[in-house]
Write an enzyme that holds these catalytic residues in place. Structure first.
Site, PDB file in Angstrom:
ATOM      1  N   SER A  85      34.082  33.181  31.684  1.00 54.26           N
ATOM      2  CA  SER A  85      34.821  32.678  30.529  1.00 54.26           C
ATOM      3  C   SER A  85      33.974  31.638  29.821  1.00 54.26           C
ATOM      4  O   SER A  85      33.236  30.888  30.453  1.00 54.26           O
ATOM      5  CB  SER A  85      36.135  32.051  31.003  1.00 54.26           C
ATOM      6  OG  SER A  85      36.569  31.071  30.081  1.00 54.26           O
TER       7      SER A  85
ATOM      8  N   GLU B  13      39.622  46.333  33.385  1.00 54.96           N
ATOM      9  CA  GLU B  13      40.539  46.121  32.251  1.00 54.96           C
ATOM     10  C   GLU B  13      40.188  47.022  31.073  1.00 54.96           C
ATOM     11  O   GLU B  13      41.063  47.613  30.442  1.00 54.96           O
ATOM     12  CB  GLU B  13      40.484  44.661  31.809  1.00 54.96           C
ATOM     13  CG  GLU B  13      41.080  43.709  32.825  1.00 54.96           C
ATOM     14  CD  GLU B  13      40.793  42.267  32.438  1.00 54.96           C
ATOM     15  OE1 GLU B  13      41.666  41.641  31.824  1.00 54.96           O
ATOM     16  OE2 GLU B  13      39.691  41.780  32.729  1.00 54.96           O
TER      17      GLU B  13
ATOM     18  N   LYS C  14      36.162  30.969  36.051  1.00 53.96           N
ATOM     19  CA  LYS C  14      36.637  32.337  35.869  1.00 53.96           C
ATOM     20  C   LYS C  14      35.608  33.406  36.218  1.00 53.96           C
ATOM     21  O   LYS C  14      34.429  33.277  35.943  1.00 53.96           O
ATOM     22  CB  LYS C  14      37.076  32.561  34.409  1.00 53.96           C
ATOM     23  CG  LYS C  14      38.348  31.874  34.010  1.00 53.96           C
ATOM     24  CD  LYS C  14      39.563  32.274  34.833  1.00 53.96           C
ATOM     25  CE  LYS C  14      40.047  33.659  34.514  1.00 53.96           C
ATOM     26  NZ  LYS C  14      40.602  33.734  33.142  1.00 53.96           N
TER      27      LYS C  14
ATOM     28  N   HIS D 238      57.423  49.085  44.859  1.00 52.80           N
ATOM     29  CA  HIS D 238      57.878  48.026  43.930  1.00 52.80           C
ATOM     30  C   HIS D 238      56.921  46.839  43.938  1.00 52.80           C
ATOM     31  O   HIS D 238      57.337  45.720  43.651  1.00 52.80           O
ATOM     32  CB  HIS D 238      59.293  47.539  44.286  1.00 52.80           C
ATOM     33  CG  HIS D 238      60.279  48.640  44.509  1.00 52.80           C
ATOM     34  ND1 HIS D 238      61.089  49.136  43.509  1.00 52.80           N
ATOM     35  CD2 HIS D 238      60.574  49.363  45.620  1.00 52.80           C
ATOM     36  CE1 HIS D 238      61.856  50.106  44.000  1.00 52.80           C
ATOM     37  NE2 HIS D 238      61.551  50.265  45.285  1.00 52.80           N
TER      38      HIS D 238
END
Ligand code: ARG
Length: 457
Positions: A276, A289, A282, A155
């Site tokens: 970024s 991804e 960033k 979980h």
């Protein structure tokens, strides 16, 4: 002039040409198409169907076309319909009459099926070698990290301590199954449909087995209708690709999570990250991804081809031309993702102290603490409740179980003794899980050895 225009009174509409032409995507089959034709021509001569002189001219012509195509010297004009027509018309342009004999006893239906069998078989080899690279890296990393403790999750909550090596070996198992699936797809591709003709074979005395042998294919298809209309071997590959991408996507998800400040388990190499345009701090895990995102398009490719094939009457139907873009996109995507993910993983740095501290702080040893009490004679249910209360206490105190004094522990159960600290240390917890398939370092090392033996069998 179209090669099939004999029975037509007028030229096809431009719209028609644009609509059914496949050259823009089947041009990538040129090498398979030419090799198939070379084997076919050789067989036609051996069977006395064409003369030695014609065969020699065809072989010479095809060889030159192959060289020119490899060298990028030949265009693939949009109006050439498909790769089969283009190669044949260039051949006839170059060698004349003999070129027109090449297609004897053959249809584009068995020709295109053969091209796809050859292409799919090569694709399987490329996939297997990329999967192997990933597997070798995982085995190397798992060995290195066989004793490095980290939290295992259920979980997405810290559950029990494992080792990084153990975690990585879970992916080894997944990719191993992918290799087995690709191997199966390769066997399905390893069949020659040539000689199936348009649908019902041919009246020429072709030697199908000779052609298969020339092309390195292990067998010939057993039914001419099936030979031209079977695309299962592409579906086998795309199913393997879909499952393989699903595995990769889970790995990607973990890399995204682990590289976050919240987890901090891994630092991705700058070479495989992006920044970024607005936020200077960033560093984004784009490889993971994108690979996770591209999983959807591979599933889409599988669905597209499954849907093309459903409800098609025997044998060939033009619908089947749609197999190519789906297959090409699925294989390109899987191969690209596998390749870059492996390099991203190879250059990543695991933050072992953070992993260790996270296992420590997350009560990953709570089950072991309960098991300790059981060994001291406390019934498991009672032990579970005692440790539950202990955890609640630690949460208010903001500390780990083994940071409590023995006196404090005894307030929860008189069964606690001084040996508890060793019994619930993370190292002990992990070492105690030494069944086959468990995270104990010696088990992980044994699994790594087995992994190498499997890869090298
Ligand atoms: N371009 C076609 C395909 O990819 C080749 C086979 C054409 N056969 C035919 N009967 N029109 O399927």
């Amino acid at each position: 002039m179209k090669l099939w225009s004999g029975r037509f009174q007028k030229a096809t509409d431009q719209m028609m040409d644009d609509f059914h032409s496949s050259i823009s995507f089947d041009k990538r089959l040129f090498a398979q198409d030419i090799k198939g034709s070379q084997a076919h021509a050789k067989m036609l001569f051996r069977q006395g169907i064409i003369t030695k002189a014609d065969e020699a001219a065809i072989q010479e012509g095809l060889k030159e076309i192959l060289c020119d195509m490899e060298a990028g010297k030949i265009d693939f004009p949009a109006d050439s319909e498909d790769i089969h027509m283009l190669v044949e018309s260039i051949l006839t342009e170059r060698i004349g009459e003999a070129g027109k004999r090449l297609h004897t006893g053959r249809s584009r239906n068995d020709q295109v099926a053969l091209d796809m069998h050859l292409y799919a078989k090569d694709t399987c080899d490329e996939t297997l070698s990329l999967l192997r690279e990933m597997e070798e890296l995982l085995l190397t990393l798992a060995k290195k990290h066989a004793g490095d403790v980290m939290p295992g999750y259920t979980h997405l909550q810290r559950a029990q301590p494992i080792t990084l090596g153990h975690h990585l070996m879970a992916y080894f198992e997944m990719f191993k199954r992918d290799m087995i699936r690709v191997q199966h797809a390769k066997e399905a591709a390893d069949v020659s449909p040539l000689g199936s003709g348009a649908l019902s074979g041919t009246t020429y005395p072709l030697d199908r087995e000779f052609v298969a042998g020339e092309l390195g294919l292990s067998s010939v298809s057993m039914n001419s209708l099936d030979g031209v209309s079977d695309r299962d071997f592409l579906l086998d590959y795309l199913s393997a690709a879909s499952i393989g991408m699903m595995h990769l996507s889970r790995f990607c998800e973990e890399m995204v999570l682990w590289s976050s400040l919240e987890f901090g388990f891994v630092t991705l190499d700058d070479g495989f990250s992006t920044g970024s345009s607005m936020m200077p701090q960033k560093k984004n895990p784009d490889v993971a991804e994108l690979a996770r995102g591209k999983t959807g398009r591979v599933y889409g490719d599988l669905m597209a081809l499954l849907t093309v094939m459903k409800g098609l009457p025997l044998a060939y139907n033009k619908d089947m031309q749609e197999d190519k873009e789906a297959f090409f996109d699925g294989r390109d995507t899987w191969l690209k993702c596998l390749h870059i993910f492996t390099e991203m993983l190879r250059t990543a740095t695991f933050r072992l102290n953070t992993m260790h501290d996270s296992a420590n702080a997350g009560f990953a040893n709570a089950t072991d603490c309960a098991d300790y009490l059981v060994k001291k004679g406390v019934p498991f249910r009672d032990a579970h409740a005692v440790v539950g209360k202990l955890v609640a206490h630690c949460l208010t105190e903001n500390c780990a179980i083994d940071a409590l004094s023995l006196d404090t522990l005894k307030e929860f159960s008189i069964a606690f003794e001084s040996d508890v600290y060793d019994a619930i240390s993370l190292k002990t917890c992990v070492a105690a899980r030494s069944l086959i398939g468990g995270p104990a370092p010696e088990r992980v090392l044994a699994a790594v050895d087995k992994g190498w033996a499997w890869l090298n069998q």
